[in-house]
Design an enzyme around this catalytic site. Structure first.
Site, PDB file in Angstrom:
ATOM      1  N   LYS A 274       0.865  -1.190   0.000  1.00  0.00           N
ATOM      2  CA  LYS A 274       0.000   0.000   0.000  1.00  0.00           C
ATOM      3  C   LYS A 274       0.896   1.233   0.000  1.00  0.00           C
ATOM      4  O   LYS A 274       1.731   1.395   0.886  1.00  0.00           O
ATOM      5  CB  LYS A 274      -0.905   0.014   1.241  1.00  0.00           C
ATOM      6  CG  LYS A 274      -1.648   1.351   1.470  1.00  0.00           C
ATOM      7  CD  LYS A 274      -2.544   1.347   2.704  1.00  0.00           C
ATOM      8  CE  LYS A 274      -3.112   2.740   2.994  1.00  0.00           C
ATOM      9  NZ  LYS A 274      -3.994   2.777   4.190  1.00  0.00           N
ATOM     10  N   LYS A 286      -9.973  13.243   7.846  1.00  0.00           N
ATOM     11  CA  LYS A 286      -9.509  12.890   9.184  1.00  0.00           C
ATOM     12  C   LYS A 286      -9.475  14.127  10.076  1.00  0.00           C
ATOM     13  O   LYS A 286      -9.319  15.235   9.574  1.00  0.00           O
ATOM     14  CB  LYS A 286      -8.087  12.314   9.106  1.00  0.00           C
ATOM     15  CG  LYS A 286      -7.983  10.923   8.526  1.00  0.00           C
ATOM     16  CD  LYS A 286      -6.534  10.444   8.532  1.00  0.00           C
ATOM     17  CE  LYS A 286      -6.399   9.065   7.910  1.00  0.00           C
ATOM     18  NZ  LYS A 286      -7.052   7.998   8.677  1.00  0.00           N
ATOM     19  N   ASP A 356     -12.084   7.295   3.686  1.00  0.00           N
ATOM     20  CA  ASP A 356     -10.853   7.092   4.457  1.00  0.00           C
ATOM     21  C   ASP A 356     -10.462   5.606   4.513  1.00  0.00           C
ATOM     22  O   ASP A 356      -9.372   5.272   4.970  1.00  0.00           O
ATOM     23  CB  ASP A 356     -11.044   7.666   5.870  1.00  0.00           C
ATOM     24  CG  ASP A 356      -9.730   7.857   6.598  1.00  0.00           C
ATOM     25  OD1 ASP A 356      -8.675   7.769   5.935  1.00  0.00           O
ATOM     26  OD2 ASP A 356      -9.768   8.100   7.822  1.00  0.00           O
ATOM     27  N   ARG A 360      -7.536  -0.346   1.140  1.00  0.00           N
ATOM     28  CA  ARG A 360      -8.083  -1.615   0.617  1.00  0.00           C
ATOM     29  C   ARG A 360      -8.516  -1.460  -0.833  1.00  0.00           C
ATOM     30  O   ARG A 360      -8.478  -2.420  -1.604  1.00  0.00           O
ATOM     31  CB  ARG A 360      -9.230  -2.068   1.528  1.00  0.00           C
ATOM     32  CG  ARG A 360     -10.386  -1.128   1.591  1.00  0.00           C
ATOM     33  CD  ARG A 360     -11.275  -1.366   2.800  1.00  0.00           C
ATOM     34  NE  ARG A 360     -10.687  -0.862   4.036  1.00  0.00           N
ATOM     35  CZ  ARG A 360     -11.222  -1.015   5.248  1.00  0.00           C
ATOM     36  NH1 ARG A 360     -12.359  -1.684   5.394  1.00  0.00           N
ATOM     37  NH2 ARG A 360     -10.628  -0.524   6.325  1.00  0.00           N
TER      38      ARG A 360
HETATM   39  N1  BES Z   1      -4.086   4.815   6.838  1.00  0.00           N
HETATM   40  C1  BES Z   1      -5.196   4.564   7.685  1.00  0.00           C
HETATM   41  C2  BES Z   1      -4.876   3.602   8.826  1.00  0.00           C
HETATM   42  C3  BES Z   1      -3.862   4.049   9.835  1.00  0.00           C
HETATM   43  C4  BES Z   1      -4.248   4.604  11.027  1.00  0.00           C
HETATM   44  C5  BES Z   1      -2.518   3.857   9.617  1.00  0.00           C
HETATM   45  C6  BES Z   1      -3.318   4.970  11.967  1.00  0.00           C
HETATM   46  C7  BES Z   1      -1.574   4.225  10.557  1.00  0.00           C
HETATM   47  C8  BES Z   1      -1.971   4.777  11.739  1.00  0.00           C
HETATM   48  C9  BES Z   1      -6.355   3.982   6.879  1.00  0.00           C
HETATM   49  O1  BES Z   1      -6.433   4.389   5.553  1.00  0.00           O
HETATM   50  C10 BES Z   1      -7.607   4.414   7.531  1.00  0.00           C
HETATM   51  O2  BES Z   1      -7.863   5.589   7.512  1.00  0.00           O
HETATM   52  N2  BES Z   1      -8.345   3.483   8.091  1.00  0.00           N
HETATM   53  C11 BES Z   1      -9.545   3.772   8.756  1.00  0.00           C
HETATM   54  C12 BES Z   1     -10.583   2.792   8.291  1.00  0.00           C
HETATM   55  C13 BES Z   1     -11.990   3.163   8.677  1.00  0.00           C
HETATM   56  C14 BES Z   1     -12.436   4.392   7.937  1.00  0.00           C
HETATM   57  C15 BES Z   1     -12.887   1.995   8.350  1.00  0.00           C
HETATM   58  C16 BES Z   1      -9.290   3.630  10.251  1.00  0.00           C
HETATM   59  O3  BES Z   1      -8.477   2.798  10.654  1.00  0.00           O
HETATM   60  O4  BES Z   1      -9.864   4.413  11.012  1.00  0.00           O
HETATM   61 ZN    ZN Z   2      -4.649   4.949   4.686  1.00  0.00          ZN
HETATM   62 MN    MN Z   3      -7.506   6.220   5.360  1.00  0.00          MN
END
Ligand code: BES
Ligand code: ZN
Ligand code: MN
Length: 508
Positions: A274, A286, A356, A360
């Site tokens: 990724k 975010k 966000d 995936r």
């Molecule tokens: N890149 C983030 C995940 C992440 C969070 C990586 C903290 C490193 C540190 C990912 O793209 C994301 O935003 N995931 C969301 C998913 C949710 C929207 C279902 C998450 O983990 O909150």
């Molecule tokens: Zn991400």
């Molecule tokens: Mn994200």
């Protein structure tokens, strides 16, 4: 330029020869009951008595991580003598030479020239591996990302030591063997450092096109590098990946790196990363606090790039494909919206619930493409995929999700051997239900619970019956607490694990 560390080998007899530059620091090792190696005892001469009496005053017992330091020790031609403990924390535990290397690097401080008496009271069983691990530990610990510290650069210039490398020589009875061990591991250290640098670089400098240019550099090492631009991806139907990038002024890229070191025609091992160069969340933006960490959301792609470099430099006897999906997740007027429905390259339709949950979507198309184009023996993807994995496992283990027990077992073993550990998480039908969509084949989020598992299930939709493992490295790729082996925000996690995996299980 910041100072670099160069490591070489030296015959033991030359440890105390007059240094050509700067002040000489000598490092010696003390084991249980302060036992020194035979050569060390000889070389240190009268200073041995000094160690014994000082140890008593200082309560130094030779435990790993502890040290005794002497300035201008009488009778020695070194300006500084550091005695490092080597006794493992627990009884019966084997000495971890990798960690010892890290500890040694930490104790060197501002020393510019160091000579290490690679001589132990209890000789390591595998001397070559021990020397290699030690050298790797030194290098891993010494890495610093300070290219934007202008005050430091000015100070270095004033002191005229900006590209003056810290020079470390491991001195042993068999300097030739040590030299080889150092050479063998220095490529791996450089490759971990490459991954770290990519993770540390800010997203105004490291974006899909410039990341692709960094990967292109691997051609110099004999890696075939192919870059797919937006029109090429449109043609392939990668709408899941392109949907993520469409809210950014920076065009997306997919980079395919191939190392053909194995038998001709043999199915390749595939690693997929990724590479979200910055994850603002997109329209589902975010919160501001901590958003700066999302420059590291390409840690999976960095690890895959570092791995391909490591394999090429040691001419690994394996066919390997590394594929990285590079995008920037931003919220401009062209950005995708929650409720959009996109069609992935596989033909599956995806309802976007939250923009966000973008990683995936990127991986969906890269996994499908690699499986389709290369018919790999297995696929392993690495992704800073979910915050939820931090809740489950913290920063100690990466989450492992897989459809294959053998591959999982091998990853677990490589994790234990390298110290980059993985913990297998459950998957199963009940979780699948959580990503069913009202309007499309699947949706891109599964609600509040089991966030890392539903994310893995989403990925599995883009994997047929090929053995596959997904590593959620959101907790390990960045922001790790400083350790004996890493002081950098971007840890380069995964390069050593996967190099080990390939080396131990998949080379001829
Ligand atoms: N890149 C983030 C995940 C992440 C969070 C990586 C903290 C490193 C540190 C990912 O793209 C994301 O935003 N995931 C969301 C998913 C949710 C929207 C279902 C998450 O983990 O909150
Ligand atoms: Zn991400
Ligand atoms: Mn994200």
């Amino acid at each position: 330029m910041s100072a670099t560390v160069s490591i070489g080998a030296l015959p033991l007899s030359e440890v105390l020869t007059a240094p050509e530059k700067g002040a000489l620091t000598v490092i010696a090792f003390a084991g249980k009951d302060l036992a020194l190696g035979a050569e060390t005892t000889k070389i240190l001469g009268d200073a041995v008595g000094l160690i014994g009496s000082s140890a008593e005053f200082a309560g130094f017992k030779g435990k790993i991580g502890s040290a005794l330091e002497f300035l201008a020790p009488a009778g020695l031609a070194a300006q500084k003598l550091i005695v490092l403990g080597t006794t493992p924390d627990k009884d019966g535990e084997k000495l971890d030479y990798l960690r010892l290397g890290g500890v040694a690097a930490a104790k060197l401080g501002k020393s510019k020239l160091a000579r290490v008496l690679f001589d132990f009271a209890a000789a390591p069983e595998d001397f070559v591996a021990a020397a290699g691990d030690f050298a790797l530990g030194l290098r891993l610990r010494a890495y610093k990302f300070d290219q934007f510290k202008t005050k430091k650069a000015k100070k270095d210039e004033a002191e005229k030591d900006n590209d003056d490398p810290v020079e470390i020589s491991l001195a042993g009875t068999d300097a030739g063997v040590i030299g080889q061990a150092i050479a063998d591991t220095s490529g791996l250290a450089d490759s971990v450092d490459l991954a770290r640098r990519l993770v540390n670089l800010p997203p105004n400098l490291l974006y899909p096109e410039s990341f692709a240019a960094e990967a292109k550099e691997l051609e110099k090492l004999g890696v075939e590098v192919e870059i797919l631009d937006v029109p090429a991806m449109e043609k392939l139907g990668m709408r899941a990946l392109l949907g993520v990038g469409q809210g950014s002024a920076r065009p997306s890229r997919v980079v395919i790196m191939r190392w053909n070191g194995g038998k001709e025609g043999e199915a390749p091992l595939a690693f997929i990363g990724k590479g979200v160069c910055f994850d603002s969340g997109g329209v589902s933006i975010k919160p501001g606090a901590g958003m700066e960490d999302m420059k590291g959301d390409m840690g999976g792609a960095a690890a895959v790039t570092g791995l391909l470099r490591a394999l090429a430099i040691r001419k690994a006897k394996a066919n390997v494909v590394g594929a990285i999906g590079l995008v920037e997740n931003m919220p401009d007027g062209g950005a995708q919206r929650p409720s959009d429905i996109v069609t992935a390259m596989s033909g599956a339709t995806i309802e976007i619930i939250n923009t966000d949950a973008e990683g995936r979507l990127v991986l969906a198309d890269v996994l499908w493409y690699v499986q389709d184009a290369y018919k790999p023996a297995f696929m392993i993807d690495l992704a800073t995929l979910t915050g939820a994995i931090l809740v489950s496992l913290g920063q100690e283990y990466a989450g492992l999700f897989s459809n294959n027990d053998d591959l999982s077992e091998n990853l677990k073993k490589a994790g234990e051997a390298s110290g980059e550990k993985v913990w297998r998480m459950p998957m199963g039908a009940p979780y699948e239900k959580m990503i069913e969509s009202k309007f499309a084949d699947i949706k891109n989020t599964g609600g509040r619970f089991a966030g890392s598992i539903t994310a893995a299930h989403f990925l599995q939709h883009f994997v047929n019956d090929v053995p596959w493992a997904h590593l959620d490295i959101a907790g390990t790729a960045m922001g790790s607490p400083a350790s004996d082996l890493n002081q950098s925000w971007g840890s380069g996690w995964g390069v050593r694990l996967l190099d080990r995996l390939v080396r131990d299980f998949y080379e001829e």
